[in-house]
Write an enzyme that holds these catalytic residues in place. Sequence first.
Site, mmCIF file in Angstrom:
data_model
loop_
_atom_site.group_PDB
_atom_site.id
_atom_site.type_symbol
_atom_site.label_atom_id
_atom_site.label_comp_id
_atom_site.label_asym_id
_atom_site.label_seq_id
_atom_site.Cartn_x
_atom_site.Cartn_y
_atom_site.Cartn_z
ATOM 1 N N HIS A 1 0.745 -1.195 0.003
ATOM 2 C CA HIS A 1 -0.019 -0.162 0.100
ATOM 3 C C HIS A 1 0.936 1.286 0.053
ATOM 4 O O HIS A 1 2.040 1.137 0.385
ATOM 5 C CB HIS A 1 -0.788 -0.391 1.302
ATOM 6 C CG HIS A 1 -1.961 1.062 1.429
ATOM 7 N ND1 HIS A 1 -1.817 2.253 1.819
ATOM 8 C CD2 HIS A 1 -3.342 1.031 1.108
ATOM 9 C CE1 HIS A 1 -2.845 2.951 1.862
ATOM 10 N NE2 HIS A 1 -3.743 2.098 1.410
ATOM 11 N N ASP B 1 2.969 -4.520 7.975
ATOM 12 C CA ASP B 1 1.759 -4.070 7.851
ATOM 13 C C ASP B 1 0.527 -5.019 8.005
ATOM 14 O O ASP B 1 0.232 -5.611 6.928
ATOM 15 C CB ASP B 1 1.728 -3.338 6.462
ATOM 16 C CG ASP B 1 0.574 -2.745 6.128
ATOM 17 O OD1 ASP B 1 -0.518 -2.795 6.854
ATOM 18 O OD2 ASP B 1 0.357 -2.017 4.811
ATOM 19 N N GLN C 1 -4.736 -5.284 6.767
ATOM 20 C CA GLN C 1 -5.886 -6.217 6.369
ATOM 21 C C GLN C 1 -5.840 -7.474 6.607
ATOM 22 O O GLN C 1 -6.528 -8.453 6.395
ATOM 23 C CB GLN C 1 -5.758 -6.290 4.434
ATOM 24 C CG GLN C 1 -5.872 -4.967 3.778
ATOM 25 C CD GLN C 1 -7.136 -4.355 3.741
ATOM 26 O OE1 GLN C 1 -8.222 -5.145 4.108
ATOM 27 N NE2 GLN C 1 -7.395 -3.190 3.469
ATOM 28 N N LYS D 1 -10.408 -0.611 10.445
ATOM 29 C CA LYS D 1 -10.861 -1.714 9.480
ATOM 30 C C LYS D 1 -11.160 -3.063 9.898
ATOM 31 O O LYS D 1 -11.001 -4.218 9.517
ATOM 32 C CB LYS D 1 -9.299 -2.194 8.732
ATOM 33 C CG LYS D 1 -9.139 -1.021 7.595
ATOM 34 C CD LYS D 1 -8.042 -1.212 6.678
ATOM 35 C CE LYS D 1 -7.420 0.013 5.918
ATOM 36 N NZ LYS D 1 -7.992 0.288 4.783
ATOM 37 N N CYS E 1 -4.782 2.515 -3.649
ATOM 38 C CA CYS E 1 -3.594 3.198 -3.008
ATOM 39 C C CYS E 1 -2.346 2.147 -3.227
ATOM 40 O O CYS E 1 -1.759 1.937 -2.312
ATOM 41 C CB CYS E 1 -3.851 3.555 -1.448
ATOM 42 S SG CYS E 1 -4.888 4.862 -1.347
HETATM 43 N N1 PMP Z 1 -1.803 -0.842 4.674
HETATM 44 C C1 PMP Z 1 -2.753 -1.628 4.052
HETATM 45 C C2 PMP Z 1 -2.543 -3.029 3.554
HETATM 46 C C3 PMP Z 1 -4.324 -1.050 3.746
HETATM 47 O O1 PMP Z 1 -5.147 -1.509 2.927
HETATM 48 C C4 PMP Z 1 -4.173 0.257 4.208
HETATM 49 C C5 PMP Z 1 -5.507 1.102 3.982
HETATM 50 N N2 PMP Z 1 -6.215 0.732 2.948
HETATM 51 C C6 PMP Z 1 -3.330 0.940 4.915
HETATM 52 C C7 PMP Z 1 -2.012 0.193 4.991
HETATM 53 C C8 PMP Z 1 -3.377 2.366 5.377
HETATM 54 O O2 PMP Z 1 -4.121 2.458 6.560
HETATM 55 P P1 PMP Z 1 -4.726 3.750 7.176
HETATM 56 O O3 PMP Z 1 -5.200 4.533 6.082
HETATM 57 O O4 PMP Z 1 -5.793 3.153 8.056
HETATM 58 O O5 PMP Z 1 -3.656 4.228 7.818
#
Ligand code: PMP
Length: 416
Positions: free
Chosen positions: A133, A210, A213, A236, A374
């Site tokens: 991401h 990270d 998900q 999430k 993203c």
């Molecule tokens: N890493 C992953 C794999 C994500 O899916 C996301 C959110 N789509 C993020 C990081 C970023 O999370 P946040 O916007 O809640 O900081």
Amino acid sequence: MSTPMPTTTRAALDVERIRADFPALHQEVHGRPLVYLDNAATTQKPRRVIDAVSRFYEYDCANVHRGVHLLSQRATVAYERARTTIRKFIGAADSREIVFTRGTTEAINLVASSFVRPRLEPGDEILITGMEHHSNIVPWQLLCAATGAVLKVVPITDSGEIELDRYEELLSDRTRFVAVVQVSNALGTVNPVKRMIEIAHARNIPVLVDGAQAVPHARIDVRDLDCDFYAFSGHKIYGPTGIGALYGKREHLLGMIPYQGGGDMILSVTWEKTSYAEPPHRFEAGTPNIEGAIGLAAALDYLDSLGLDAVAAHESELLETATAAVLAIPGIRLVGAARHRAGALSFVMKGVHPHDIGTILDSEGVAIRAGHHCAQPVMQRFNISATVRASFGVYNTIDEVQRLVDGLHKVKEVFG
Ligand code: PMP
């Protein structure tokens, strides 16, 4: 014609009862009952979380760690209790290893600034993968630009898996840090992070996972993974937005410089010398998101009460069913067909832009995400600009998968 579908799931979850816990699910969108399949972007919130946040505002609203008065004491106890709930949920040994952040993004930026940056010399390397991401790419690019370090990227295969042999090859004597996503939000791929951590540790290289998900879909045990840092977001996993957590091994946190300066992160301040609080408060400058922390703890308690194994089994059945049904529609191609996937299904339809699919599905009451999620380098890897992503949560049903499939047939009718 749409593909026939099983009518119930195998898993031992009472999904109708669970759905009753989520007020937002019971509404119509464009005159159709809402089907919410954008859980990888954010999840809906159960009554228990909404009530926990309201309760804070109604009875306990006060700042933490500061007041001697009763409300402040209650707020502090609830905030620190939330830290303990998170510690237990991810299997950490010590609550002092849990830092509250705004979410995954801030957690990664914190590690980049306070742990990795002081360790970097020009020419040193940071290793990430081709399915990150943006929040696990851009902080490292910024860091490399500021320090002269080099960002290396492990390639991914056509089916959306990490090339593990390339990973091993790319770990060099200059590698100072590895940051890897556990479950890809764009592809749904589940990465072999435990193995990747073992490989990095054999070379004394610390690893951040990270888990944005991953946490909603499987039991995470940071001690079993042996990761150095683990980041996730509350929103999430059925909790509020603007709150998340960073797990960091105690020995790392103890040696880290502050991320931001301000109130609540100091021991004493004088013009001559300021000394900092111990972790985790050293990294929580300013008034924190108290109600967010309390709401997140309520969300984790809720998920625990359902049983994470049953949740995981239910969601994997939804994913399997949806994958088979969507693939049976002529012209649809999966983007990312890894052997291990969780949560999300990404696909494209020949001749139709994902945004048009998203708009038609929305008019049918089905909320999915269309875009680059993203993760633009993933799109570039597959030579596409966007995908349609359906992502599942604990409250989704096989009937809703059917509504998705019906909607996709509608798209085909519109676009001939
Ligand atoms: N890493 C992953 C794999 C994500 O899916 C996301 C959110 N789509 C993020 C990081 C970023 O999370 P946040 O916007 O809640 O900081």
